[in-house]
Scaffold this motif. Structure first.
Motif, PDB file in Angstrom:
ATOM      1  N   ILE A  81       0.884  -1.131   0.043  1.00 20.91           N
ATOM      2  CA  ILE A  81      -0.044  -0.119  -0.012  1.00 20.91           C
ATOM      3  C   ILE A  81       0.833   1.306   0.002  1.00 20.91           C
ATOM      4  CG2 ILE A  81      -0.269  -0.054   2.578  1.00 20.91           C
ATOM      5  CD1 ILE A  81      -3.353   0.671   2.116  1.00 20.91           C
ATOM      6  N   GLY A  82       0.324   2.342  -0.461  1.00 18.22           N
ATOM      7  CA  GLY A  82       1.243   3.756  -0.439  1.00 18.22           C
ATOM      8  C   GLY A  82       2.385   3.522  -1.329  1.00 18.22           C
ATOM      9  N   GLY A  83       3.500   3.728  -0.847  1.00 22.46           N
ATOM     10  CA  GLY A  83       4.586   3.629  -1.795  1.00 22.46           C
ATOM     11  C   GLY A  83       5.203   2.301  -1.876  1.00 22.46           C
ATOM     12  N   SER A  84       4.495   1.428  -1.398  1.00 16.47           N
ATOM     13  CA  SER A  84       4.740  -0.011  -1.691  1.00 16.47           C
ATOM     14  C   SER A  84       3.887  -0.628  -2.528  1.00 16.47           C
ATOM     15  CB  SER A  84       4.742  -0.955  -0.374  1.00 16.47           C
ATOM     16  OG  SER A  84       5.834  -0.748   0.398  1.00 16.47           O
ATOM     17  N   ALA A  85       3.084   0.143  -3.314  1.00 16.51           N
ATOM     18  CA  ALA A  85       2.098  -0.183  -4.471  1.00 16.51           C
ATOM     19  C   ALA A  85       2.088   0.929  -5.587  1.00 16.51           C
ATOM     20  CB  ALA A  85       0.808  -0.240  -3.966  1.00 16.51           C
TER      21      ALA A  85
ATOM     22  N   VAL B  80       4.651  -9.833  -1.092  1.00 17.74           N
ATOM     23  CA  VAL B  80       4.230  -9.166   0.051  1.00 17.74           C
ATOM     24  C   VAL B  80       5.318  -7.702   0.232  1.00 17.74           C
ATOM     25  CG1 VAL B  80       3.660  -9.140   2.368  1.00 17.74           C
ATOM     26  CG2 VAL B  80       3.454 -10.947   1.304  1.00 17.74           C
ATOM     27  N   ALA B  81       4.674  -6.613  -0.374  1.00 20.06           N
ATOM     28  CA  ALA B  81       5.559  -5.440  -0.338  1.00 20.06           C
ATOM     29  C   ALA B  81       5.446  -4.420   0.984  1.00 20.06           C
ATOM     30  CB  ALA B  81       5.303  -4.776  -1.565  1.00 20.06           C
ATOM     31  N   SER B  82       6.279  -4.500   1.892  1.00 20.87           N
ATOM     32  CA  SER B  82       5.932  -3.455   2.898  1.00 20.87           C
ATOM     33  C   SER B  82       7.337  -3.405   3.385  1.00 20.87           C
ATOM     34  CB  SER B  82       5.240  -4.216   3.987  1.00 20.87           C
ATOM     35  OG  SER B  82       4.995  -3.422   5.116  1.00 20.87           O
ATOM     36  N   LYS B  83       7.663  -2.043   3.423  1.00 23.12           N
ATOM     37  CA  LYS B  83       8.871  -1.440   3.935  1.00 23.12           C
ATOM     38  C   LYS B  83       9.189  -2.054   5.314  1.00 23.12           C
ATOM     39  CE  LYS B  83      11.950   2.377   4.889  1.00 23.12           C
ATOM     40  NZ  LYS B  83      12.426   3.683   5.072  1.00 23.12           N
ATOM     41  N   THR B  84       8.313  -1.718   6.221  1.00 22.85           N
ATOM     42  CA  THR B  84       8.304  -2.001   7.586  1.00 22.85           C
ATOM     43  C   THR B  84       7.746  -3.250   7.993  1.00 22.85           C
ATOM     44  OG1 THR B  84       5.855  -1.089   7.776  1.00 22.85           O
ATOM     45  CG2 THR B  84       7.737   0.357   8.336  1.00 22.85           C
ATOM     46  N   PHE B  85       7.103  -3.840   7.072  1.00 25.59           N
ATOM     47  CA  PHE B  85       6.513  -5.397   7.337  1.00 25.59           C
ATOM     48  C   PHE B  85       5.576  -5.368   8.683  1.00 25.59           C
ATOM     49  CE2 PHE B  85       6.015  -9.628   6.275  1.00 25.59           C
ATOM     50  CZ  PHE B  85       6.052  -9.768   4.885  1.00 25.59           C
ATOM     51  N   THR B  86       5.169  -4.080   8.871  1.00 24.57           N
ATOM     52  CA  THR B  86       4.129  -4.075   9.952  1.00 24.57           C
ATOM     53  C   THR B  86       2.703  -3.306   9.409  1.00 24.57           C
ATOM     54  OG1 THR B  86       4.900  -1.607  10.583  1.00 24.57           O
ATOM     55  CG2 THR B  86       5.997  -3.649  11.732  1.00 24.57           C
ATOM     56  N   THR B  87       2.586  -3.010   8.469  1.00 24.76           N
ATOM     57  CA  THR B  87       1.358  -2.580   7.957  1.00 24.76           C
ATOM     58  C   THR B  87       0.238  -3.371   7.858  1.00 24.76           C
ATOM     59  OG1 THR B  87       2.859  -1.045   6.551  1.00 24.76           O
ATOM     60  CG2 THR B  87       0.501  -1.214   5.776  1.00 24.76           C
ATOM     61  N   THR B  88      -0.818  -2.985   8.736  1.00 23.55           N
ATOM     62  CA  THR B  88      -1.800  -3.928   8.925  1.00 23.55           C
ATOM     63  C   THR B  88      -2.782  -4.459   7.699  1.00 23.55           C
ATOM     64  OG1 THR B  88      -3.284  -2.145   9.430  1.00 23.55           O
ATOM     65  CG2 THR B  88      -2.140  -3.315  11.320  1.00 23.55           C
TER      66      THR B  88
ATOM     67  N   GLY C  75      13.164   5.902   1.342  1.00 26.85           N
ATOM     68  CA  GLY C  75      11.944   5.916   1.807  1.00 26.85           C
ATOM     69  C   GLY C  75      10.807   5.366   1.121  1.00 26.85           C
ATOM     70  N   GLY C  76       9.701   5.052   1.600  1.00 27.15           N
ATOM     71  CA  GLY C  76       8.615   4.132   0.943  1.00 27.15           C
ATOM     72  C   GLY C  76       8.167   4.718   0.001  1.00 27.15           C
ATOM     73  N   ARG C  77       7.842   6.069  -0.146  1.00 26.57           N
ATOM     74  CA  ARG C  77       7.359   6.803  -1.602  1.00 26.57           C
ATOM     75  C   ARG C  77       8.468   6.995  -2.613  1.00 26.57           C
ATOM     76  NH1 ARG C  77       6.610   9.576   2.868  1.00 26.57           N
ATOM     77  NH2 ARG C  77       7.712  11.799   3.322  1.00 26.57           N
ATOM     78  N   TYR C  78       9.636   6.572  -2.065  1.00 28.04           N
ATOM     79  CA  TYR C  78      10.739   6.598  -3.179  1.00 28.04           C
ATOM     80  C   TYR C  78      11.224   5.313  -3.562  1.00 28.04           C
ATOM     81  CZ  TYR C  78      10.540  11.777  -1.531  1.00 28.04           C
ATOM     82  OH  TYR C  78       9.949  12.750  -1.071  1.00 28.04           O
TER      83      TYR C  78
ATOM     84  N   ASP D 194       9.972  12.381   6.209  1.00 28.38           N
ATOM     85  CA  ASP D 194       9.297  11.847   7.559  1.00 28.38           C
ATOM     86  C   ASP D 194       7.798  12.137   6.935  1.00 28.38           C
ATOM     87  OD1 ASP D 194       8.396  14.344   8.149  1.00 28.38           O
ATOM     88  OD2 ASP D 194       9.753  14.406   9.862  1.00 28.38           O
ATOM     89  N   GLN D 195       6.757  11.204   7.759  1.00 27.64           N
ATOM     90  CA  GLN D 195       5.280  11.441   7.507  1.00 27.64           C
ATOM     91  C   GLN D 195       4.474  10.993   8.730  1.00 27.64           C
ATOM     92  OE1 GLN D 195       7.309   9.004   5.386  1.00 27.64           O
ATOM     93  NE2 GLN D 195       7.160   7.926   7.086  1.00 27.64           N
ATOM     94  N   PHE D 196       4.776  11.845   9.876  1.00 26.81           N
ATOM     95  CA  PHE D 196       4.199  11.423  11.069  1.00 26.81           C
ATOM     96  C   PHE D 196       2.685  11.689  10.981  1.00 26.81           C
ATOM     97  CE2 PHE D 196       8.782  12.381  12.175  1.00 26.81           C
ATOM     98  CZ  PHE D 196       9.015  10.907  12.930  1.00 26.81           C
TER      99      PHE D 196
HETATM  100  O1  F6P Z   1       0.897   5.163   6.340  1.00 28.14           O
HETATM  101  C1  F6P Z   1       1.832   5.907   5.334  1.00 28.14           C
HETATM  102  C2  F6P Z   1       2.915   4.641   5.082  1.00 28.14           C
HETATM  103  O2  F6P Z   1       3.720   4.607   5.870  1.00 28.14           O
HETATM  104  C3  F6P Z   1       3.531   5.395   3.745  1.00 28.14           C
HETATM  105  O3  F6P Z   1       4.559   6.427   3.711  1.00 28.14           O
HETATM  106  C4  F6P Z   1       4.183   4.073   3.232  1.00 28.14           C
HETATM  107  O4  F6P Z   1       4.613   4.033   1.610  1.00 28.14           O
HETATM  108  C5  F6P Z   1       3.055   2.843   3.350  1.00 28.14           C
HETATM  109  O5  F6P Z   1       2.360   3.526   4.675  1.00 28.14           O
HETATM  110  C6  F6P Z   1       3.292   1.636   3.289  1.00 28.14           C
HETATM  111  O6  F6P Z   1       4.145   1.363   4.529  1.00 28.14           O
HETATM  112  P1  F6P Z   1       4.837   0.113   4.490  1.00 28.14           P
HETATM  113  O7  F6P Z   1       5.708   0.016   3.145  1.00 28.14           O
HETATM  114  O8  F6P Z   1       5.877   0.095   5.616  1.00 28.14           O
HETATM  115  O9  F6P Z   1       3.988  -1.134   4.506  1.00 28.14           O
END
Ligand code: F6P
Length: 504
Positions: A138-142, A188-196, A249-252, A469-471
């Motif tokens: 999702i987001g930068g991972s898609a 499965v694409a997630s920078k943090t691997f925590t995105t619900t 960064g995710g969006r990059y 950042d994106q707090f």
């Molecule tokens: O919630 C915003 C965000 O952190 C974006 O910056 C990011 O691209 C997206 O969620 C997905 O995050 P992740 O790649 O860690 O699943």
């Protein structure tokens, strides 16, 4: 206020003091506008001539760039220094395409080699007879891979790729109906691997495979992440985890392993050419003098309208179906990066930052939203993005009409037309920029996306904000988690009532 802040404020004052001229007057007074305000680079023509940047504003903005220490900040970006102070990180998407600190470039190349090896293995059917790819992120991972595959993959028949981001089960359901689970690879694409959302979608995809009798569903899963340990703990075999650096960064992250489905769908050579196109614009951004630097001039335009003239939005229209996802991609890039109210050192910015990005495709948009652009009360800088070569073999009348319309809209916004009947009058003097690609291919698309990334960085630097950042996205996630954990106490009555109505 330190010395740099004071110099920056002075530069803003100088910009605000420049006498405002109409676009028509500017074209009369400045016969050299095209040679000064059109930049050709990497197969792209950036035309800023129909904006209010003039012989006085351009140097005034260059003064702002100097006051903001722009050149040093840009060098710091590409040197891999910490440019994201709130998270203590570098921003090394440039290194992914070869423009960065040598050790970061070497690391990116090694990770790309790993990605390529896995793609070779998939092509050799080492993971079974894969025909479908279900990319979950999702987001930068898609958004990046989605844009690239949609733009370049129309004739690619190597794999059928679906990119699902929304946690709404309707999105996955539709893919389950047409994919064969035994021949599907899940990425499965997630920078943090925590995105619900992504993790829930991945679990549902595994359940779909299990229910269909696939013997080893995890054997058909790859992970694209900067948190490889989490992916392994979640169940992905280490050999199929494609890591990328935390400093991307995710969006990059399109250029990293997040670009995996694009590389798989289009072929490795196309992916490399995409990176090369991006690198060409990086070099231009690093080396071109300010007055001829396309991403920097674009940032001047953005800031002039958003921060000086008070434009609340900017509109991007792709006059090419292949770029129909560009506005959505730019919304994240621009709004998540520069939608900030405080400077990198925590002070109020003191002026408007990023405008709201919106847009659509031409010519559809002409028959829907252009009324407001031509006659509404709001100032909306418009950007037209088009390609000289068509993406189809239909009669050339189609492409000619498409381009003619894009050019006509820019001309009409600027020229306007007086009329005795006020309802039929066009005020004109409405600014637009045009980006004309020779053609839409991996090199030009890479260059286009990198142009936007560098433009965002330039605007952030001039504003003194941190684009990395994106707090602002966190609070809503925390509240959702708290509600999921059963705590509605402490939330407002409206939210509690909605919960009660929906879930009883
Ligand atoms: O919630 C915003 C965000 O952190 C974006 O910056 C990011 O691209 C997206 O969620 C997905 O995050 P992740 O790649 O860690 O699943």
């Amino acid at each position: 206020m330190d010395e740099r802040d004071a110099a920056r404020e002075q530069a803003w004052d100088a910009i605000a003091a420049v006498e405002r001229q109409s676009l028509a007057t500017l074209f009369e007074r400045e016969p050299d506008r095209l040679s000064r305000l059109v930049v050709e680079e990497a197969g792209l023509r950036f035309d800023f001539a129909k904006t209010h940047l003039d012989a006085a504003l351009l140097p005034a903005f260059v003064g702002l760039a100097e006051a903001a220490g722009f050149a040093a900040r840009r060098d710091a970006l590409f040197a891999g220094d910490i440019v994201n102070p709130s998270e203590g990180r570098a921003a090394e998407h440039g290194a992914e395409r070869g423009e960065g600190a040598p050790e970061s470039v070497a690391r990116a190349r090694a990770l790309h080699a790993r990605m390529r090896a896995l793609i070779d293995a998939i092509e050799a059917e080492a993971l079974g007879p894969i025909r479908h790819v279900l990319h979950l992120g999702i987001g930068g991972s898609a958004l990046g891979p989605k844009l690239v595959i949609d733009a370049l993959g129309r004739e690619a028949d190597r794999y059928d790729v679906a990119i699902v981001s929304n946690v709404d089960g309707a999105a996955l359901d539709e893919v389950f109906a047409r994919f064969d689970p035994a021949a599907t690879l899940i990425a499965v694409a997630s920078k943090t691997f925590t995105t619900t959302e992504t993790l829930l979608n991945a679990e549902s995809a595994l359940a779909w495979m299990e229910e269909a009798g696939v013997e080893d569903p995890y054997g058909q899963v790859v992970a694209l992440t900067a948190a490889p340990d989490r992916a392994i703990a979640w169940g992905v075999d280490e050999t199929r985890v494609l890591p990328f650096a935390e400093s991307v960064g995710g969006r990059y992250s399109l250029w990293s392993s997040i670009g995996f489905p694009a590389a798989l769908a289009l072929g490795w050579d196309a992916f490399e050419t995409l990176l090369e196109g991006a690198a060409a614009i990086d070099r231009h951004f690093r080396l071109a003098e300010p007055m001829r630097n396309a991403p920097l001039i674009a940032a001047f335009v953005d800031l002039y309208y958003s921060s000086v003239r008070g434009a609340g939005t900017r509109a991007v229209f792709a006059y090419d179906e292949r770029l129909r996802l560009l506005p959505a991609y730019l919304q994240q890039l621009e709004m998540e990066s520069n939608g900030k109210s405080v400077t990198a050192d925590g002070h109020p910015v003191g002026r408007d930052t990023a405008a709201i990005t919106w847009g659509g495709v031409g010519t559809d948009a002409q028959h829907a939203v252009f009324q407001l652009l031509h006659q509404g009360t709001r100032l909306v800088p418009v950007e037209f993005v088009a390609a000289i070569e068509p993406g189809h073999a239909l009669d050339e009348a189609h492409h000619r009409q498409l381009l003619v319309n894009a050019f006509a809209q820019g001309a009409a916004l600027m020229a306007g037309r007086p009329h005795d009947d006020p309802a039929r009058a066009y005020a004109g003097d409405r600014p637009s920029t045009t980006i004309l690609l020779d053609r839409i291919d991996p090199a030009r698309l890479g260059a286009l996306i990198a142009f936007y990334e560098n433009r965002v960085f330039a605007a952030a630097t001039l504003l003194g904000i941190n684009p990395f950042d994106q707090f602002g996205v966190e609070l809503g996630k925390e509240i959702a988690r708290a509600i999921e954990d059963g705590s509605t106490a402490g939330f407002d009555p409206s939210t509690r009532a909605l919960m009660a109505r929906a879930f009883g």
